[in-house]
Design a protein around this motif. Structure first.
Motif, mmCIF file in Angstrom:
data_model
loop_
_atom_site.group_PDB
_atom_site.id
_atom_site.type_symbol
_atom_site.label_atom_id
_atom_site.label_comp_id
_atom_site.label_asym_id
_atom_site.label_seq_id
_atom_site.Cartn_x
_atom_site.Cartn_y
_atom_site.Cartn_z
ATOM 1 N N CYS A 5 -45.881 31.848 0.343
ATOM 2 C CA CYS A 5 -46.619 31.462 1.552
ATOM 3 C C CYS A 5 -45.875 31.922 2.799
ATOM 4 C CB CYS A 5 -46.803 29.946 1.605
ATOM 5 S SG CYS A 5 -47.896 29.287 0.339
ATOM 6 N N TYR A 39 -45.119 20.503 6.229
ATOM 7 C CA TYR A 39 -43.941 20.199 5.418
ATOM 8 C C TYR A 39 -43.359 18.834 5.771
ATOM 9 C CZ TYR A 39 -43.813 24.979 3.584
ATOM 10 O OH TYR A 39 -44.103 26.157 2.942
ATOM 11 N N LYS A 40 -43.417 18.473 7.025
ATOM 12 C CA LYS A 40 -42.912 17.143 7.403
ATOM 13 C C LYS A 40 -43.698 16.049 6.695
ATOM 14 C CE LYS A 40 -40.843 17.975 11.948
ATOM 15 N NZ LYS A 40 -39.476 17.608 11.543
ATOM 16 N N LEU A 56 -46.950 33.992 6.124
ATOM 17 C CA LEU A 56 -46.673 33.461 7.451
ATOM 18 C C LEU A 56 -45.907 34.481 8.296
ATOM 19 C CD1 LEU A 56 -46.832 31.023 9.299
ATOM 20 C CD2 LEU A 56 -44.787 30.107 8.215
ATOM 21 N N VAL A 108 -44.696 23.702 9.767
ATOM 22 C CA VAL A 108 -43.615 22.716 9.788
ATOM 23 C C VAL A 108 -44.190 21.302 9.747
ATOM 24 C CG1 VAL A 108 -41.791 21.742 11.239
ATOM 25 C CG2 VAL A 108 -41.931 24.216 10.911
ATOM 26 N N GLU A 156 -43.489 29.209 -4.901
ATOM 27 C CA GLU A 156 -44.841 29.289 -4.333
ATOM 28 C C GLU A 156 -44.788 29.279 -2.812
ATOM 29 O OE1 GLU A 156 -48.239 30.378 -4.843
ATOM 30 O OE2 GLU A 156 -47.264 29.721 -6.704
ATOM 31 N N ASN A 157 -43.890 28.453 -2.263
ATOM 32 C CA ASN A 157 -43.825 28.359 -0.811
ATOM 33 C C ASN A 157 -43.136 29.554 -0.178
ATOM 34 O OD1 ASN A 157 -44.937 25.741 0.456
ATOM 35 N ND2 ASN A 157 -44.057 25.085 -1.497
ATOM 36 N N LEU A 165 -42.210 25.179 -7.213
ATOM 37 C CA LEU A 165 -42.745 24.795 -5.910
ATOM 38 C C LEU A 165 -42.127 25.641 -4.800
ATOM 39 C CD1 LEU A 165 -44.456 22.598 -4.412
ATOM 40 C CD2 LEU A 165 -42.319 21.341 -4.163
ATOM 41 N N CYS A 222 -50.027 22.595 -6.187
ATOM 42 C CA CYS A 222 -48.718 22.304 -6.796
ATOM 43 C C CYS A 222 -48.617 20.823 -7.135
ATOM 44 C CB CYS A 222 -47.584 22.688 -5.842
ATOM 45 S SG CYS A 222 -47.417 24.456 -5.558
ATOM 46 N N LEU A 273 -37.835 22.706 3.902
ATOM 47 C CA LEU A 273 -38.852 23.570 4.488
ATOM 48 C C LEU A 273 -39.394 23.049 5.817
ATOM 49 C CD1 LEU A 273 -40.924 24.445 1.273
ATOM 50 C CD2 LEU A 273 -39.195 25.845 2.408
ATOM 51 N N CYS A 274 -39.094 21.811 6.160
ATOM 52 C CA CYS A 274 -39.758 21.211 7.321
ATOM 53 C C CYS A 274 -38.985 21.415 8.612
ATOM 54 C CB CYS A 274 -40.053 19.734 7.077
ATOM 55 S SG CYS A 274 -38.614 18.678 7.101
ATOM 56 N N CYS A 334 -38.810 17.929 -5.662
ATOM 57 C CA CYS A 334 -39.824 18.504 -4.777
ATOM 58 C C CYS A 334 -39.662 17.992 -3.349
ATOM 59 C CB CYS A 334 -41.215 18.177 -5.303
ATOM 60 S SG CYS A 334 -41.617 19.052 -6.834
ATOM 61 N N VAL A 335 -39.381 16.719 -3.219
ATOM 62 C CA VAL A 335 -39.161 16.167 -1.890
ATOM 63 C C VAL A 335 -37.980 16.868 -1.217
ATOM 64 C CG1 VAL A 335 -38.412 14.110 -0.643
ATOM 65 C CG2 VAL A 335 -40.228 13.938 -2.341
ATOM 66 N N LEU A 365 -36.660 27.689 7.807
ATOM 67 C CA LEU A 365 -37.694 28.636 7.367
ATOM 68 C C LEU A 365 -37.324 30.063 7.751
ATOM 69 C CD1 LEU A 365 -41.122 26.875 8.122
ATOM 70 C CD2 LEU A 365 -40.023 27.241 5.904
ATOM 71 N N TYR A 413 -39.138 20.138 0.113
ATOM 72 C CA TYR A 413 -39.921 19.976 1.339
ATOM 73 C C TYR A 413 -39.040 19.606 2.528
ATOM 74 C CZ TYR A 413 -44.315 20.254 -1.290
ATOM 75 O OH TYR A 413 -45.371 20.666 -2.065
ATOM 76 N N LYS A 414 -38.007 18.820 2.285
ATOM 77 C CA LYS A 414 -37.101 18.473 3.379
ATOM 78 C C LYS A 414 -36.451 19.731 3.945
ATOM 79 C CE LYS A 414 -35.792 13.698 2.296
ATOM 80 N NZ LYS A 414 -36.302 13.101 3.547
ATOM 81 N N LEU A 428 -45.150 16.419 3.778
ATOM 82 C CA LEU A 428 -44.950 16.524 2.334
ATOM 83 C C LEU A 428 -43.574 16.043 1.886
ATOM 84 C CD1 LEU A 428 -46.574 20.032 1.672
ATOM 85 C CD2 LEU A 428 -47.585 17.785 1.295
ATOM 86 N N CYS A 429 -42.658 15.855 2.799
ATOM 87 C CA CYS A 429 -41.276 15.584 2.401
ATOM 88 C C CYS A 429 -40.982 14.096 2.232
ATOM 89 C CB CYS A 429 -40.289 16.238 3.365
ATOM 90 S SG CYS A 429 -40.178 15.462 4.972
ATOM 91 N N LEU A 447 -51.583 26.802 3.580
ATOM 92 C CA LEU A 447 -50.314 26.304 3.041
ATOM 93 C C LEU A 447 -50.496 24.936 2.412
ATOM 94 C CD1 LEU A 447 -47.202 26.837 3.022
ATOM 95 C CD2 LEU A 447 -47.121 25.456 5.094
#
Lengths: 118, 118
Positions: free
Chosen positions: A88, B12-13, A92, B9, A84-85, A81, B88, A15-16, A8-9, A21, A12-13, B15-16, B81
């Motif tokens: 989102c 997400y930052k 967006l 963003v 789901e994003n 995860l 999740c 997505l950030c 999951c991390v 994106l 997120y890395k 969450l990562c 988001l």
DNA sequence: GTTGAATATTCTAATGCAAGAATATTCAAA
DNA sequence: TTTGAATATTCTTGCATTAGAATATTCAAC
């Protein structure tokens, strides 16, 4: 082996970053080759290539080589995860002009991988 | 002012990082003061404090000072988001022992902010 | 073989975190 | 006014990532 939370991390890395994106938003539409992505994003080729490599390395994308072109697509059997994003991201995309413009430019080019890339 | 995608963003930052995910998992249960978080996470105080500050800076958390203690809580009116990803996180917490252990340790201490912190 | 398009990699410099140790701040209570 | 608990900040070092420029690779077509 990677634990679930590490996975999951990693998602997120990926997505950030706005650039990544934007790529994911385009790949939601279906597979695309690198040059089409580059045109739709109006970004320099090495930058796009490195963002794609980053997401491949983290398991979000896969690519297939068709002679000279590389077709990128979202990985099958994604982390829930990520799914789901991506939903989102769809919301967006309706609200942020950056994503809309990317989609508009993409719509303006022939993106059938069968006749890549004229 | 921050655009919508920039805001995403920023989410997400936050969450990562596993440490921040562990904090968010605990705050899903309700507001907590720093020392309770520190005990439940079994992490050094400056580390927890900096992770909390990071998420405050990005708008995910708010804090209120009660004399000597700081109570942290999830920000009101969150980005949708973030709400979706906290859901999740709930699923993730069922499957990953790290989050379970945090919750178990939290359950073992008195976390009522009214009599913080004995 | 040479060219040119598509893609990937390398190099450099700059940035943003991250951890850990130490120190500072705040404030109630003794 | 001193102590001690809770919290925040600073400093250093190291790592991961980023952009941009340049170069390398691959391979079909000529």
């Amino acid at each position: 082996m990677e634990t679930l939370s590490e996975n999951c991390v990693a998602v997120y890395k990926c997505l950030c970053d706005l650039g990544r994106l934007r790529i994911l938003n385009l790949l939601r539409q279906g597979p695309l080759c690198g040059c089409h992505l580059q045109v739709a994003l109006e970004e320099p080729q090495p930058k796009v290539s490195k963002q794609l490599a980053y997401m491949k390395r983290h398991g979000l994308l896969v690519s297939t080589r068709r002679t000279n072109w590389t077709i990128f697509r979202l990985a099958e059997g994604m982390n829930p995860l990520l799914e789901e994003n991506l939903k989102c991201l769809q919301d967006l995309a309706f609200q942020d002009p950056v994503f809309q413009q990317d989609l508009a430019r993409l719509a303006g080019i022939n993106t059938d991988p069968a006749d890549c890339c004229d």
